[in-house]
Design a protein around this motif. Sequence first.
Motif, mmCIF file in Angstrom:
data_model
loop_
_atom_site.group_PDB
_atom_site.id
_atom_site.type_symbol
_atom_site.label_atom_id
_atom_site.label_comp_id
_atom_site.label_asym_id
_atom_site.label_seq_id
_atom_site.Cartn_x
_atom_site.Cartn_y
_atom_site.Cartn_z
ATOM 1 N N LEU A 125 -11.300 -3.253 6.255
ATOM 2 C CA LEU A 125 -10.250 -2.667 5.340
ATOM 3 C C LEU A 125 -9.000 -3.334 5.591
ATOM 4 O O LEU A 125 -8.305 -4.003 4.609
ATOM 5 C CB LEU A 125 -10.111 -1.218 5.089
ATOM 6 N N LEU B 274 -14.470 -3.011 -3.418
ATOM 7 C CA LEU B 274 -13.052 -3.797 -3.279
ATOM 8 C C LEU B 274 -13.058 -5.039 -4.300
ATOM 9 O O LEU B 274 -12.121 -5.222 -4.935
ATOM 10 C CB LEU B 274 -13.005 -4.241 -1.873
ATOM 11 N N ARG C 120 -0.048 -0.296 8.815
ATOM 12 C CA ARG C 120 -0.207 -0.953 7.407
ATOM 13 C C ARG C 120 0.345 -0.026 6.426
ATOM 14 O O ARG C 120 0.627 -0.431 5.308
ATOM 15 C CB ARG C 120 -1.309 -1.986 7.434
ATOM 16 N N LEU C 121 -0.620 1.118 6.304
ATOM 17 C CA LEU C 121 -0.367 2.206 5.476
ATOM 18 C C LEU C 121 0.774 2.926 5.221
ATOM 19 O O LEU C 121 1.266 3.450 4.137
ATOM 20 C CB LEU C 121 -1.733 2.944 5.292
ATOM 21 N N LYS D 24 -6.500 -10.407 1.796
ATOM 22 C CA LYS D 24 -7.101 -10.428 0.558
ATOM 23 C C LYS D 24 -8.389 -11.210 0.197
ATOM 24 O O LYS D 24 -8.877 -11.580 -0.622
ATOM 25 C CB LYS D 24 -6.005 -11.115 -0.554
ATOM 26 N N GLN E 291 -4.000 -3.516 -5.651
ATOM 27 C CA GLN E 291 -2.972 -2.560 -5.214
ATOM 28 C C GLN E 291 -3.784 -1.540 -4.436
ATOM 29 O O GLN E 291 -4.895 -0.748 -5.140
ATOM 30 C CB GLN E 291 -2.498 -2.130 -6.312
ATOM 31 N N LEU E 292 -3.455 -0.991 -3.190
ATOM 32 C CA LEU E 292 -4.301 0.023 -2.764
ATOM 33 C C LEU E 292 -3.346 1.270 -2.481
ATOM 34 O O LEU E 292 -1.953 1.148 -2.186
ATOM 35 C CB LEU E 292 -4.294 -0.394 -1.182
ATOM 36 N N ILE F 110 -6.858 -5.871 3.405
ATOM 37 C CA ILE F 110 -5.529 -5.740 2.883
ATOM 38 C C ILE F 110 -4.545 -6.998 2.991
ATOM 39 O O ILE F 110 -3.604 -7.278 2.281
ATOM 40 C CB ILE F 110 -4.758 -4.259 3.405
ATOM 41 N N GLU F 111 -4.654 -7.402 4.284
ATOM 42 C CA GLU F 111 -3.717 -8.444 4.863
ATOM 43 C C GLU F 111 -4.289 -9.913 4.196
ATOM 44 O O GLU F 111 -3.152 -10.691 3.844
ATOM 45 C CB GLU F 111 -3.807 -8.405 6.356
ATOM 46 N N ASP G 267 -7.821 -9.190 -5.008
ATOM 47 C CA ASP G 267 -6.590 -8.732 -4.968
ATOM 48 C C ASP G 267 -5.949 -7.594 -5.364
ATOM 49 O O ASP G 267 -6.124 -7.716 -6.914
ATOM 50 C CB ASP G 267 -5.443 -9.885 -5.422
ATOM 51 N N PRO H 180 0.762 -1.201 -0.063
ATOM 52 C CA PRO H 180 0.074 0.080 0.035
ATOM 53 C C PRO H 180 0.829 1.254 0.073
ATOM 54 O O PRO H 180 1.977 1.229 0.460
ATOM 55 C CB PRO H 180 -0.862 -0.052 1.149
#
Length: 545
Positions: A303, A279, A351-352, A310, A326-327, A307-308, A324, A211
């Motif tokens: 969210l 998503l 995470r971001l 999928k 890309q963020l 992300i983690e 899957d 991300p």
Amino acid sequence: MQIKPLVVIGFVGTVLDAATGPARWERWRPTVAIGMYEDLAVARLELLLDERRFTKLAATLRHDLAQVSPETQVQIHDFHLADPWDFEQVFAALHEFARSYPFDVEREDYLVHISTGTHVAQICWFLLTEARFFPARLLQTSPPPKQRTGDCGSYAVIDLDLARYDRIAQRFARERADTASFLKSGIATLSPAFNRMIEQIERVAVRSRAPMLLLGPTGAGKSMLARNLFELKRSRHDLKGRFVEVNCATLRGDGAGSALFGHVRGAFTGAQGERAGLLKSADGGLLFLDEIGELGLDEQAMLLRAIEDKRFPPLGGDREVSSDFQLIAGTNRDLAEAVLQGRFREDLYARLNLWTFYLPGLKERAEDIEPNLDFELERFARLNSERITFNREARERYLRFAMSVDATWPGNFRDLGASVTRMATLASQGRITVEVVDEETARLGRLWGHSRRGVAGNGHDSLLQAVLGDAIGEIDRFDRVQLCEVLRVCAAARSASDAGRTLFQASREKRTSSNDADRLRKYLKRFGLEFAQVQAAAKALPSLK
């Protein structure tokens, strides 16, 4: 300079190297040929071969290499591959060999022989050497044009450090420059800091799918950059799906979770059918969550899981769906402060926050106003099939205004784009004149005047009171007006240097100012103030938030 011993690593060619009897010397055998090159002194040959299956071949090679190069030590490693055409198996085996081999780059030089083995093996050699698992160059041997007895053919040493090859290096430099230009929408930006940041973003985009977090004020170009990153990755075949953009500030209540994650029938009142969610729509593509700081805590938790893992469940459902994507997230908020206030999840922020980039506003990139002005004129020409230009005096007048203290640009590049569109639309005979510029700058003054009066007349008077306290009565009204403007600039600036550049721009252009931050500090010191004190007071005032 002492030459280090040379070590060659490679497969034994079970076809090309396999020959028996006296006639074998009439054939070109790549492994034996390594010992026959007069200008290639090999101290040691590390040969990979399944000795249990090719015992006789191993013995023959040892014997023949001792004949042609008695000074070369031959070490055969028993190397078994169930399927030498299976890429995963070959790569894993060679990777393990590289990890266990006692390389000593201080005392030895290494070559990897790529002319033997299957095509799969050759590809794996290349990849592992290019990634420096084998700290070596590549050795490519070739047979003679015609089979001549005793002719060892030729060889070439290939260094995968592309910087050594001028034409290749120049080509890659051009490609990097083209990519950076693409990410900037073709705008020839002049800000060194901004250009360095774009180069970093390009490297991250090419090498990582982690991300990315884009910070910056509204209108700084976060959405455009996210879309350009998507187009870049799609052109490189890194993404096959769609570009999905979501403004999180528009998501509220059950509608937020439903819009993002989808829902099943009956999940909430009014959910009469199923919905896939954004998503899921971004599966295989890029999801841009703008204003992510406005997302609710429940949606933030879902969210993070998406992300983690999928995978995530739609609202009201117990069967997970996969996506899957890309963020890229964007925000004009201070997420670290939001974490402290409990409005943003700390784990999601962590995470971001791996790749975080700040996109400065227009006021922080004064040198880029002119190239962006040209970009907006080109965009107007594309959209309206009409090319509009400034006359010289009008252009100079507009740029002076655009880079002055009076031009606050609260909407940043959106404000600039709208301004150019108005002038181009009102221009007669394809020329923007001084009169058009004067009308536009007056219009911008009126548009920004309300917010500026509200801030300068209330918020910054309050700021003056907050930093001076009872001492405000000891300052002349003349000084009070000037100080109020200085405080306004300080409150909006990222640093003392940034505020100094804004306040002393005219003298900077005449080269009479060498240290803007120092001038600002000395001015504030006259009133017993410090820059950090002003910014802290500004953050504490509700009217300036």
